[in-house]
Scaffold this active site. Structure first.
Site, PDB file in Angstrom:
ATOM      1  CD  GLU A 172     -11.781  -8.307  54.073  1.00 48.11           C
ATOM      2  OE1 GLU A 172     -12.309  -8.661  54.857  1.00 48.11           O
ATOM      3  OE2 GLU A 172     -10.511  -8.882  53.507  1.00 48.11           O
ATOM      4  N   GLY A 204      -9.279  -6.405  62.044  1.00 46.20           N
ATOM      5  CA  GLY A 204      -8.643  -6.930  63.052  1.00 46.20           C
ATOM      6  C   GLY A 204      -8.543  -5.791  64.250  1.00 46.20           C
ATOM      7  CG  ASN A 208     -10.686 -15.114  56.529  1.00 48.62           C
ATOM      8  OD1 ASN A 208      -9.827 -16.141  56.772  1.00 48.62           O
ATOM      9  ND2 ASN A 208      -9.739 -14.125  56.296  1.00 48.62           N
ATOM     10  CD  GLU A 268      -5.188 -11.129  58.232  1.00 44.48           C
ATOM     11  OE1 GLU A 268      -5.161 -12.213  58.092  1.00 44.48           O
ATOM     12  OE2 GLU A 268      -5.598 -10.299  58.733  1.00 44.48           O
ATOM     13  CB  SER A 316     -13.763  -4.180  62.686  1.00 48.53           C
ATOM     14  OG  SER A 316     -12.191  -4.193  63.145  1.00 48.53           O
ATOM     15  CG  HIS A 341      -7.325 -11.526  53.753  1.00 50.11           C
ATOM     16  ND1 HIS A 341      -6.456 -11.342  54.524  1.00 50.11           N
ATOM     17  CD2 HIS A 341      -8.507 -11.665  54.266  1.00 50.11           C
ATOM     18  CE1 HIS A 341      -7.185 -10.919  55.677  1.00 50.11           C
ATOM     19  NE2 HIS A 341      -8.420 -11.138  55.341  1.00 50.11           N
ATOM     20  CE  LYS A 367      -8.587 -12.564  59.258  1.00 54.33           C
ATOM     21  NZ  LYS A 367      -8.377 -11.126  59.784  1.00 54.33           N
TER      22      LYS A 367
HETATM   23  P1  PGA Z   1     -11.984  -8.850  60.929  1.00 55.73           P
HETATM   24  O1  PGA Z   1     -11.281  -9.386  59.656  1.00 55.73           O
HETATM   25  O2  PGA Z   1     -13.629  -9.069  60.870  1.00 55.73           O
HETATM   26  O3  PGA Z   1     -11.423  -9.551  62.206  1.00 55.73           O
HETATM   27  O4  PGA Z   1     -11.544  -7.383  60.918  1.00 55.73           O
HETATM   28  C1  PGA Z   1     -11.848  -9.387  58.335  1.00 55.73           C
HETATM   29  C2  PGA Z   1     -10.983 -10.252  57.494  1.00 55.73           C
HETATM   30  O5  PGA Z   1      -9.727 -10.219  57.459  1.00 55.73           O
HETATM   31  O6  PGA Z   1     -11.585 -10.521  56.415  1.00 55.73           O
END
Ligand code: PGA
Length: 266
Positions: A179, A185, A16, A109, A225, A107, A18
């Protein structure tokens, strides 16, 4: 059966991206992933998809197609209505038109930064499936919810609401991504045991909603992460079928190392 790795569950790893990359770096990243993905042990063992920003989707999809790559392309979001007057939005038929196979819905976010609720996420999920796309429905608890002991309740609510009205027939085009919001993140990831426990509970919910056999066939990815040094221990868990990768998907070497960690060992 929940807790048992099924031969039908080919691991899937998604990158992803983003709101990252440029036109040039998106192309370079996609082609670097495609080059590595074509060689053993990855070829055919793991399904790989990348999720570029909307503006680069068509180009990345075309470049991967010309490179004869098995790396799929997905969108990070969609709008649930047919093409029409929705300024700034992108429809499912448009995503299909430019070569998308997948779309992410729910997701963290989009839930927690943009403010999408379960009802909108459900509309997007159903629109994606009705329109012939495959869908990765993302679920997961916040830190406060985890500390309050409601992880499983939150996951159950998000899975039930996200999949409301989805038929059993469409479920072979659904992947769930667990997640935990506090792990995205942040550099903090769930322990393999905690992630496994959440995945097993999600699989129980799917068994209750659909059937045990269907639940045993649905792939449930872990996200939050995931890095090259923790991927193998997470992916070794019996109910974890790959990962959804954010930050580490922006470096081809790291992303490929994570994909390699998803190659089944048994
Ligand atoms: P990350 O993001 O690996 O940077 O923690 C995962 C995601 O948002 O799908």
């Amino acid at each position: 059966m929940p807790g048992t790795r099924s031969v039908n569950r080919r691991p899937i790893v998604g990158g992803n991206w983003k709101m990252q990359t440029t036109f040039a770096s998106a192309e370079a990243l996609a082609l670097a992933v495609a080059t590595h993905a074509a060689s053993p042990p990855l070829a055919s063992a793991v399904e790989i998809a990348v999720f570029p920003p909307f503006v680069y989707l068509a180009h990345v999809a075309m470049r991967l197609c010309h490179a004869n790559s098995d790396v799929y392309v997905g969108a990070q979001d969609c709008w649930p209505e047919p093409p029409g007057a929705f300024t700034g939005e992108i429809s499912v038929p448009q995503l299909k038109d430019v070569g998308c196979r997948y779309v992410l819905t729910g997701h963290s976010e989009r839930r927690h930064v943009i403010g999408e609720d379960d009802a909108l996420i459900n509309r997007k999920t159903r629109a994606a499936l009705d329109g012939g796309l495959r869908c990765i429905l993302c679920v997961g608890e916040t830190l406060a919810q985890r500390e309050a002991g409601s992880t499983d309740d939150v996951n159950e609510r998000q899975v039930r609401a996200g999949l409301a009205g989805v038929s059993s027939d469409a479920m072979d085009r659904v992947v769930i991504a667990y997640e935990p919001v506090w792990a995205i993140g942040t550099g903090r990831n769930a322990t393999p045991a905690d992630a496994q426990a959440a995945h097993a509970r999600i699989r129980d919910v799917l068994a209750d909603m659909f059937s045990p056999a269907l639940a045993a066939a649905v792939r449930i990815q872990y996200g939050g992460s995931v890095k090259p040094d923790n991927a193998a221990s997470l992916f070794a868990q019996p109910d974890i079928d790959g990962g959804l990768i954010g930050g580490a998907s922006l470096k081809a070497d790291d992303f490929i190392a994570i994909c390699a960690a998803a190659v089944p060992r048994d």
